[in-house]
Design a protein around this motif. Structure first.
Motif, PDB file in Angstrom:
ATOM      1  N   LYS A 111      41.662  55.897  48.923  1.00 22.27           N
ATOM      2  CA  LYS A 111      40.992  54.660  49.321  1.00 22.27           C
ATOM      3  C   LYS A 111      39.822  54.946  50.251  1.00 22.27           C
ATOM      4  O   LYS A 111      38.782  54.310  50.172  1.00 22.27           O
ATOM      5  CB  LYS A 111      41.985  53.701  49.987  1.00 22.27           C
ATOM      6  N   ASP A 126      36.533  51.360  44.272  1.00 21.82           N
ATOM      7  CA  ASP A 126      36.536  49.905  44.102  1.00 21.82           C
ATOM      8  C   ASP A 126      37.925  49.409  43.719  1.00 21.82           C
ATOM      9  O   ASP A 126      38.392  48.407  44.229  1.00 21.82           O
ATOM     10  CB  ASP A 126      35.534  49.482  43.028  1.00 21.82           C
ATOM     11  N   GLN A 127      38.559  50.118  42.790  1.00 23.46           N
ATOM     12  CA  GLN A 127      39.889  49.721  42.337  1.00 23.46           C
ATOM     13  C   GLN A 127      40.776  50.936  42.185  1.00 23.46           C
ATOM     14  O   GLN A 127      40.308  52.018  41.831  1.00 23.46           O
ATOM     15  CB  GLN A 127      39.807  49.001  40.992  1.00 23.46           C
ATOM     16  N   HIS A 157      44.370  51.563  40.353  1.00 25.83           N
ATOM     17  CA  HIS A 157      45.481  51.038  39.556  1.00 25.83           C
ATOM     18  C   HIS A 157      46.571  52.097  39.505  1.00 25.83           C
ATOM     19  O   HIS A 157      46.353  53.187  38.999  1.00 25.83           O
ATOM     20  CB  HIS A 157      45.017  50.679  38.145  1.00 25.83           C
TER      21      HIS A 157
END
Length: 92
Positions: free
Chosen positions: A64, A73-74, A76
């Motif tokens: 992160k 940004d993401q 998953h």
């Protein structure tokens, strides 16, 4: 005592061409995790890794934060069956 877990992670953002795989490789080894990392054609980075739950949580915090050049940004994440890897590597 922590239990061994395995995760499949897809990271999107500015994660290709910025030393992100090398960063992931270094941090995974620091956290004593095994598995692999590779770039995907769609611009994301795929990671499969396993280790102690607390080490994995620490590693995700590194993802992160990024390496100073990357931007996450993401993230998953999904739990998977352990693959019994012996080290961590960059796949091409």
């Amino acid at each position: 005592m922590s239990s061994k877990v395995a995760k499949h992670i897809i990271v999107s953002g500015r994660v290709q061409g910025v030393g992100f795989r090398y960063f992931v490789n270094q941090k995974a080894k620091e956290c004593q995790l095994t598995g692999w990392v590779k770039n995907l054609p769609n611009g994301t980075v795929e990671i499969e890794l396993e280790g102690d739950e607390k080490d994995l949580a620490c590693f995700v915090d590194y993802l992160k934060a990024g390496n100073g050049y990357s931007r996450t940004d993401q993230l998953h994440q999904s739990e998977i069956e352990p693959g019994n890897y012996t080290n961590f590597s960059i796949q091409y």
